[in-house]
Scaffold this active site. Structure first.
Site, PDB file in Angstrom:
ATOM      1  CG  ASP A   1      -1.803   1.237   1.288  1.00 54.13           C
ATOM      2  OD1 ASP A   1      -1.895   1.953   0.268  1.00 54.13           O
ATOM      3  OD2 ASP A   1      -2.412   1.485   2.356  1.00 54.13           O
TER       4      ASP A   1
ATOM      5  CE  LYS B   1      -0.166   3.884   3.307  1.00 53.41           C
ATOM      6  NZ  LYS B   1      -1.003   4.529   4.330  1.00 53.41           N
TER       7      LYS B   1
ATOM      8  CG  ASP C   1      -2.284  -2.321   3.972  1.00 52.82           C
ATOM      9  OD1 ASP C   1      -2.770  -2.367   5.122  1.00 52.82           O
ATOM     10  OD2 ASP C   1      -2.734  -1.578   3.077  1.00 52.82           O
TER      11      ASP C   1
ATOM     12  CD  GLU D   1      -5.362   0.754   0.795  1.00 51.30           C
ATOM     13  OE1 GLU D   1      -5.374   1.971   1.089  1.00 51.30           O
ATOM     14  OE2 GLU D   1      -4.913  -0.117   1.568  1.00 51.30           O
TER      15      GLU D   1
ATOM     16  NE  ARG E   1     -11.703   3.531   4.355  1.00 47.78           N
ATOM     17  CZ  ARG E   1     -11.577   4.490   5.254  1.00 47.78           C
ATOM     18  NH1 ARG E   1     -12.553   5.369   5.448  1.00 47.78           N
ATOM     19  NH2 ARG E   1     -10.500   4.582   5.997  1.00 47.78           N
TER      20      ARG E   1
HETATM   21  N1  BES Z   1      -3.068   0.408   5.352  1.00 49.59           N
HETATM   22  C1  BES Z   1      -3.405   1.701   5.817  1.00 49.59           C
HETATM   23  C2  BES Z   1      -3.628   1.750   7.333  1.00 49.59           C
HETATM   24  C3  BES Z   1      -2.428   1.482   8.195  1.00 49.59           C
HETATM   25  C4  BES Z   1      -1.675   2.527   8.683  1.00 49.59           C
HETATM   26  C5  BES Z   1      -2.114   0.208   8.597  1.00 49.59           C
HETATM   27  C6  BES Z   1      -0.597   2.275   9.512  1.00 49.59           C
HETATM   28  C7  BES Z   1      -1.033  -0.057   9.420  1.00 49.59           C
HETATM   29  C8  BES Z   1      -0.287   0.994   9.889  1.00 49.59           C
HETATM   30  C9  BES Z   1      -4.692   2.168   5.143  1.00 49.59           C
HETATM   31  O1  BES Z   1      -4.879   1.737   3.859  1.00 49.59           O
HETATM   32  C10 BES Z   1      -4.639   3.664   5.083  1.00 49.59           C
HETATM   33  O2  BES Z   1      -3.788   4.167   4.412  1.00 49.59           O
HETATM   34  N2  BES Z   1      -5.548   4.319   5.796  1.00 49.59           N
HETATM   35  C11 BES Z   1      -5.581   5.732   5.817  1.00 49.59           C
HETATM   36  C12 BES Z   1      -7.011   6.147   5.711  1.00 49.59           C
HETATM   37  C13 BES Z   1      -7.205   7.616   5.520  1.00 49.59           C
HETATM   38  C14 BES Z   1      -6.685   8.042   4.166  1.00 49.59           C
HETATM   39  C15 BES Z   1      -8.656   7.941   5.656  1.00 49.59           C
HETATM   40  C16 BES Z   1      -4.975   6.201   7.131  1.00 49.59           C
HETATM   41  O3  BES Z   1      -5.208   5.576   8.156  1.00 49.59           O
HETATM   42  O4  BES Z   1      -4.252   7.188   7.105  1.00 49.59           O
HETATM   43 ZN    ZN Z   2      -3.999  -0.009   3.344  1.00 46.81          ZN
HETATM   44 MN    MN Z   3      -3.962   2.962   2.438  1.00 55.15          MN
END
Ligand code: BES
Ligand code: ZN
Ligand code: MN
Length: 508
Positions: free
Chosen positions: A279, A286, A297, A358, A360
């Site tokens: 991811d 990111k 992920d 992504e 969800r």
């Molecule tokens: N895979 C990430 C969440 C994550 C973050 C898992 C840190 C493990 C450690 C997820 O896909 C994500 O990027 N979520 C975003 C959502 C936001 C854009 C609403 C997040 O948590 O920043």
């Molecule tokens: Zn993710």
């Molecule tokens: Mn993500």
């Protein structure tokens, strides 16, 4: 699969003079040796008491002390290992798991090949001998896992010594039950190892198609039926959530379905696991720091694999279907963009505000598809939100869902197996945050309550009539600075033991 190399055997209490390099004896805080010391030859018991009186070891949890055995004292062993059990009243299954792993670690450091454990001869704070043994064995296996397949000859440090055998003594009447317990735990920990291996494998080597191949391999060895939805099938079924997340990558997405049906006409449990093999965030890229951690992920998907592997090995009389949507989230000229609107398999239109939300999107199609198996219970696991790491850290998995009874069962299962889960509310007001101006819903609900609004998004893809629980494992799936002896650095394999504990208790 990385094997936990240590072999564990059980013997009855009369085998103290048993062939081993080392005898493991428990000591409680305050320097009081476990009662079973009385079964050792006099010379040994006297020496241990002398050492404890001198205060060489206090008996605190995690402490270890090797002692040589003077030849001619009626023991075949060369050394004793005194291990701290902590305060009598603070011994728990979890402290025993950690103890089992510390014993292995101590033995590996000191080049022991074969150890014999006396700790399981006594009841420990209401935990009977067979359960003491089982918890220590579980910890020993969990702790002896290592992922070193990419560490070859070029690494200078000498290979670590391996403990080959860990034997436990049990009261004779507990042997049969103990063996059954041990067999089950071995199968469960093998499932954990599989999940860890999948998670620890980097994104270049574990792409959605590789994961699909691993799914097919399960079907070759175990009573599991594997079905793979290729991108063509996904398109046919309107699963545009999965397709949209995967469209920026050269490695096409897919959905992996693992069916295990040994439960006759019992109801079906559906387990759904997010498998984003890497991811990057996509166009909503990111930051670079720690981005490499996003190879983890796919931990939800890995837990589903490990769970099915374990229950199939245990041959539990249950019906389970595992659903693993797999995609790689990368930015490219074909990637989805913020503002895109996609129509999911359920017919709900989603505005993609942020391509990094992504998980969800792929879960939406997977949860919708779960209904085709008419399950009573749906449990999904996903490294879904960074917000969950902020809320609960690494000590508990976030728990949400639509069914109080199911939440309670999962909490209890988590407490028993040590993979704790903790509830977050899903008040209807939170649903407001994912309203979209242009589509039915949007994929982010703002900064506030990010873990909950992600769960609210998922809830739209589950029928209210089915019991559903969502486990956000973002904080518990991996730990790169682990200090627990039974949790090596890297993937934890979280969810496998929790689901097994739940399935064993419920016979779902
Ligand atoms: N895979 C990430 C969440 C994550 C973050 C898992 C840190 C493990 C450690 C997820 O896909 C994500 O990027 N979520 C975003 C959502 C936001 C854009 C609403 C997040 O948590 O920043
Ligand atoms: Zn993710
Ligand atoms: Mn993500």
């Amino acid at each position: 699969m990385s094997e936990a190399h240590v072999k564990i055997h059980l013997f009855d209490e009369t085998s103290v003079a048993h062939e081993a390099d080392l005898l493991v004896i428990g000591v409680h805080s305050g320097g009081e040796a476990q009662a079973a010391l009385a079964r050792c030859p006099d010379g040994v018991a006297r020496e241990v008491k002398r050492v404890l009186k001198a205060g060489w070891l206090r008996g605190d949890a995690g402490e270890t002390l090797f002692l040589p055995v003077v030849p001619g004292e009626g023991l075949a062993v060369e050394r004793l290992l005194l291990v701290g059990l902590g305060k009598r009243e603070s011994v728990t299954l979890e402290s025993l798991r950690a103890l089992g792993a510390s014993v292995v670690k101590a033995c590996e450091k000191s080049a022991v090949d074969r150890a014999l454990v006396l700790v399981s001869l006594d009841e420990q704070h209401g935990i009977g001998p067979s359960r003491v043994m089982a918890a220590m064995a579980e910890g020993a296996w969990l702790g002896s896992y290592r992922f070193d397949r990419y560490q070859g000859v070029s690494r200078k440090d000498a290979p670590r010594h391996r403990l080959k055998r860990l034997d436990f003594l049990l009261p004779a009447a507990r042997l049969k039950g103990g063996r059954k317990r041990l067999e089950r735990i071995e199968k469960i920990t093998r499932g954990v190892m599989l999940a860890r291996d999948l998670c620890n494998t980097p994104g270049n080597l574990l792409t959605p198609d590789v994961l699909a191949r691993k799914g097919r391999e399960l079907a070759e060895r175990l009573p599991i039926k594997t079905t793979i939805f290729s991108p063509q099938v996904l398109a046919q079924k309107g699963m545009n959530g999965i397709l949209a997340v995967g469209q920026g990558s050269a490695h096409p997405p897919c959905m992996i379905i693992l069916e295990y049906r040994k439960g006759g006409d019992r109801p079906t449990l559906a387990v759904v696991g997010k498998a984003v093999t890497f991811d990057s965030g996509g166009i909503s890229l990111k930051p670079g720091a720690k981005m490499e951690e996003m190879k983890f992920d796919m931990s939800g998907g890995a837990a589903v694999f490990g769970f099915l592997h374990a229950i199939a090995e245990m041959e539990l009389p249950i019906n389970v279907v595992g659903i693993v949507p797999a995609a790689e989230n990368l930015p490219s000229g074909t990637a989805q963009r913020p503002g895109d609107v996609i129509k999911t398999a359920r017919g709900i239109h989603v505005e993609v505000i942020n391509t990094d939300a992504e998980g969800r999107l792929i879960l939406a199609d997977a949860l919708h598809h779960a209904a085709t198996f008419d399950p009573d219970v749906i449990i999904d696991l996903a490294t879904l939100t960074g917000a969950c790491v902020i809320a609960l850290g690494s000590h508990a998995t976030g728990l949400m869902g639509n069914h109080k009874g199911l939440r309670k069962k999962l909490r209890k299962a988590g407490d028993r197996c040590g993979e704790r889960v903790w509830p977050l509310p899903m008040f209807p007001e939170y649903q407001e945050q994912i309203k979209s101006v242009v589509a039915d819903i949007k994929n982010v609900g703002g900064r506030e309550a990010g873990t909950i609004t992600a769960a609210c998004f998922l809830s739209r893809f589950v029928d209210e009539s089915r019991a559903w629980a969502h486990l956000d494992i973002a904080g518990t799936a991996y730990d790169l600075s682990s200090s627990k002896p039974h949790m090596p650095k890297g993937a934890v394999g979280v969810g496998v033991r929790l689901l097994c504990e739940y399935a064993l208790a419920e016979r779902v």
